[in-house]
Design a protein around this motif. Structure first.
Motif, PDB file in Angstrom:
ATOM      1  N   THR A   1      42.676  44.683  39.294  1.00 22.97           N
ATOM      2  CA  THR A   1      43.875  45.043  38.539  1.00 22.97           C
ATOM      3  C   THR A   1      44.795  45.919  39.380  1.00 22.97           C
ATOM      4  OG1 THR A   1      42.686  44.909  36.434  1.00 22.97           O
ATOM      5  CG2 THR A   1      44.739  46.175  36.461  1.00 22.97           C
ATOM      6  N   ARG A   2      44.226  46.876  40.092  1.00 21.90           N
ATOM      7  CA  ARG A   2      45.034  47.762  40.933  1.00 21.90           C
ATOM      8  C   ARG A   2      45.684  47.015  42.095  1.00 21.90           C
ATOM      9  NH1 ARG A   2      42.148  53.699  41.625  1.00 21.90           N
ATOM     10  NH2 ARG A   2      41.991  54.194  39.399  1.00 21.90           N
ATOM     11  N   SER A   3      45.111  45.909  42.507  1.00 25.68           N
ATOM     12  CA  SER A   3      45.665  45.166  43.642  1.00 25.68           C
ATOM     13  C   SER A   3      47.024  44.563  43.337  1.00 25.68           C
ATOM     14  CB  SER A   3      44.699  44.056  44.060  1.00 25.68           C
ATOM     15  OG  SER A   3      44.711  42.987  43.120  1.00 25.68           O
ATOM     16  N   GLY A   4      47.338  44.418  42.067  1.00 22.97           N
ATOM     17  CA  GLY A   4      48.653  43.915  41.686  1.00 22.97           C
ATOM     18  C   GLY A   4      48.952  42.520  42.193  1.00 22.97           C
ATOM     19  N   GLY A   5      47.942  41.696  42.339  1.00 19.76           N
ATOM     20  CA  GLY A   5      48.150  40.331  42.801  1.00 19.76           C
ATOM     21  C   GLY A   5      48.287  40.189  44.301  1.00 19.76           C
ATOM     22  N   ALA A   6      48.043  41.294  45.043  1.00 19.22           N
ATOM     23  CA  ALA A   6      48.203  41.265  46.501  1.00 19.22           C
ATOM     24  C   ALA A   6      46.874  41.066  47.229  1.00 19.22           C
ATOM     25  CB  ALA A   6      48.857  42.561  46.978  1.00 19.22           C
ATOM     26  N   LEU A   7      45.877  40.568  46.550  1.00 17.45           N
ATOM     27  CA  LEU A   7      44.533  40.422  47.112  1.00 17.45           C
ATOM     28  C   LEU A   7      44.505  39.504  48.325  1.00 17.45           C
ATOM     29  CD1 LEU A   7      42.235  40.042  43.982  1.00 17.45           C
ATOM     30  CD2 LEU A   7      42.014  41.756  45.771  1.00 17.45           C
ATOM     31  N   ARG A   8      43.809  39.950  49.354  1.00 11.72           N
ATOM     32  CA  ARG A   8      43.535  39.109  50.514  1.00 11.72           C
ATOM     33  C   ARG A   8      42.043  38.817  50.640  1.00 11.72           C
ATOM     34  NH1 ARG A   8      48.174  39.053  49.935  1.00 11.72           N
ATOM     35  NH2 ARG A   8      49.867  39.322  51.445  1.00 11.72           N
ATOM     36  N   GLU A   9      41.213  39.743  50.163  1.00 13.55           N
ATOM     37  CA  GLU A   9      39.758  39.590  50.311  1.00 13.55           C
ATOM     38  C   GLU A   9      39.043  40.174  49.100  1.00 13.55           C
ATOM     39  OE1 GLU A   9      36.036  41.469  52.902  1.00 13.55           O
ATOM     40  OE2 GLU A   9      38.097  41.802  53.560  1.00 13.55           O
ATOM     41  N   ILE A  10      38.003  39.484  48.667  1.00 17.42           N
ATOM     42  CA  ILE A  10      37.049  40.026  47.694  1.00 17.42           C
ATOM     43  C   ILE A  10      35.654  39.774  48.244  1.00 17.42           C
ATOM     44  CG2 ILE A  10      36.001  39.763  45.419  1.00 17.42           C
ATOM     45  CD1 ILE A  10      38.669  39.165  44.257  1.00 17.42           C
ATOM     46  N   THR A  11      34.893  40.838  48.408  1.00 18.77           N
ATOM     47  CA  THR A  11      33.515  40.737  48.868  1.00 18.77           C
ATOM     48  C   THR A  11      32.659  41.596  47.965  1.00 18.77           C
ATOM     49  OG1 THR A  11      34.241  40.424  51.159  1.00 18.77           O
ATOM     50  CG2 THR A  11      31.945  41.031  50.813  1.00 18.77           C
ATOM     51  N   VAL A  12      31.823  40.952  47.154  1.00 17.59           N
ATOM     52  CA  VAL A  12      30.997  41.664  46.178  1.00 17.59           C
ATOM     53  C   VAL A  12      29.801  40.789  45.832  1.00 17.59           C
ATOM     54  CG1 VAL A  12      32.359  40.754  44.256  1.00 17.59           C
ATOM     55  CG2 VAL A  12      30.978  42.822  43.917  1.00 17.59           C
ATOM     56  N   SER A  13      28.679  41.413  45.570  1.00 19.13           N
ATOM     57  CA  SER A  13      27.475  40.688  45.177  1.00 19.13           C
ATOM     58  C   SER A  13      27.170  40.915  43.706  1.00 19.13           C
ATOM     59  CB  SER A  13      26.284  41.168  46.017  1.00 19.13           C
ATOM     60  OG  SER A  13      25.079  40.570  45.579  1.00 19.13           O
ATOM     61  N   GLY A  14      26.722  39.859  43.027  1.00 19.50           N
ATOM     62  CA  GLY A  14      26.176  40.035  41.690  1.00 19.50           C
ATOM     63  C   GLY A  14      27.134  39.857  40.540  1.00 19.50           C
TER      64      GLY A  14
END
Length: 309
Positions: free
Chosen positions: A77-90
Motif C-alpha cells: 500500500t505504501r508503495s503507491g503502485g511504484a513496485l519494482r520487486e516483491i520478495t517474501v516467503s509464506g
C-alpha cells in the motif's frame, strides 16, 4: 558553515534519495526508528520511495505466519503502485496474491517461495503480472502446469524462472512433466531456469532446451531421472551451463555454494540479528534438529512483532 566546511542537512535530501539510503536498513529500523528522527524522514518512510523494492524474505522466514500477509499489505500500500520487486516467503492466501497483482503494473521481480496460492488464482490474475522478468515459485505445492502455462503466456518478458522443490519429500511428489511442458511451450525467452529436485525426466529437459533458444543456465540438481550428455549440447551448439543432477548439499553435511543468496539454506546463527526470542528455541538439540527445514517460520516473538508492525 562550520570550520569552513559546509554541513549538509540530511532532512533536505530528496525523498527518492532518502528511500535509496533507507533501503540498506533492516525492516524494523525503517519502520520504527527512521520515522522518529524528523518529519521529512517520517514522510519518506510513509511514501513510495522506500518501498519500490520490497524484500522481506529473511524477516518472513523468522516471522509468525499470521504477520506476513498484514506486513506485505502495509508495504505494498505504501508503495503507491511504484513496485519494482516483491520478495517474501509464506503467502498463505489467494486474496493476498490478488492484492499484490492489483498493485503490480510496474512489478519486474516477483519472488514468493513457499506460497499457498492455487492454479485458479494464478490463471485469473497472471495478465496483471505482464511486466515481470524474474519469478520464483519454489516450494509452492498447490500450483501445477496450469499456473506455469498462464504465467508464460502473460509474462512475455520473463527471462528468469525459479521452480525448485524440497529435496526431502521428492519420493512422494507427483510427476512434474506437465510443468516442464508448460515452461517449454510458453517461456521461450528464458535465460535462467532453476528446477532443482523436480520430478522430471530427460525428455522433459531436452524439450525445454530445444524450445528455449536463449537459455544460458539450467539447474536440475536432484532431478535423478535426468541424464544429460554435455557432448549432445555441444554438438547442437548450445552453451548452456547445466548443474546437476548429482549434487552434494547441506543435507549430506556440506553447504551448497551454487544456490543464490535468495535461495540458500540458512543456519540459525546466520539469521540471528538480535530479534530472536530465547523462549522460541527450547534447547540446542531442537536447534540442531530443525536445520533440515530452516526456511519454515521460526522464532519471532509475537508480542514483539505486534509492538512494531
Amino acid at each position: 558553515m562550520e570550520g569552513g566546511v559546509n554541513l549538509r542537512n540530511w532532512a533536505d535530501l530528496l525523498p527518492d534519495a532518502l528511500g535509496l539510503i533507507f533501503s540498506n536498513l533492516s525492516l524494523q529500523e525503517t519502520l520504527t526508528i527512521v520515522p522518529r528522527v524528523c518529519k521529512s524522514w517520517n514522510q519518506a518512510v510513509l511514501g513510495p520511495y522506500c518501498w519500490q523494492h520490497i524484500n522481506i524474505l529473511d524477516w518472513s522466514y523468522r516471522s509468525n505466519p499470521d504477520h506476513i500477509e498484514p506486513m506485505l499489505r502495509l508495504l505494498v500500500t505504501r508503495s503507491g503502485g511504484a513496485l519494482r520487486e516483491i520478495t517474501v516467503s509464506g503467502i498463505l492466501s489467494d486474496l493476498t496474491f490478488s492484492f499484490v497483482a492489483d498493485h503490480a503494473r510496474s512489478l519486474q521481480k516477483l519472488q514468493i517461495p513457499r506460497c499457498n496460492i492455487s492454479d485458479s488464482v494464478v490463471e485469473q490474475l497472471s495478465s496483471k503480472l505482464s511486466a515481470v522478468t524474474f519469478m520464483d515459485l519454489s516450494y509452492c505445492c498447490k500450483i501445477s502446469g496450469r499456473a506455469l502455462s498462464a504465467i508464460g503466456k502473460s509474462c512475455k518478458s520473463l527471462v528468469g524462472f525459479r521452480r525448485n522443490m524440497h529435496p526431502i519429500d521428492v519420493q512422494d511428489r507427483r510427476t512434474q512433466a506437465e510443468e516442464a511442458v508448460a515452461i517449454a511451450a510458453t517461456m521461450s525467452k528464458l535465460k535462467h531456469l532453476e528446477m532443482a529436485y523436480n520430478c522430471i525426466d530427460t525428455k522433459s529437459v531436452v524439450e525445454i532446451i530445444n524450445k528455449c533458444d536463449e537459455l544460458e543456465f539450467l539447474d536440475v540438481r536432484g532431478c535423478w531421472d535426468v541424464k544429460l550428455d554435455q557432448d549432445w549440447l555441444e554438438k547442437r551448439g548450445r552453451k548452456v551451463k547445466v548443474l546437476g543432477p548429482h549434487v552434494v548439499d547441506q543435507f549430506e553435511g556440506h553447504s551448497c555454494s551454487d544456490y543464490s543468496d535468495s535461495d540458500s539454506f540458512y543456519d540459525y546463527e546466520s539469521l540471528d540479528d538480535g530479534l530472536w526470542d530465547d523462549d522460541d528455541v527450547d534447547d540446542d538439540e531442537d536447534r540442531v534438529g530443525s536445520r533440515l527445514e530452516l526456511r519454515f517460520y521460526e522464532g519471532f516473538n509475537e508480542n514483539y512483532v505486534n509492538g512494531w508492525v
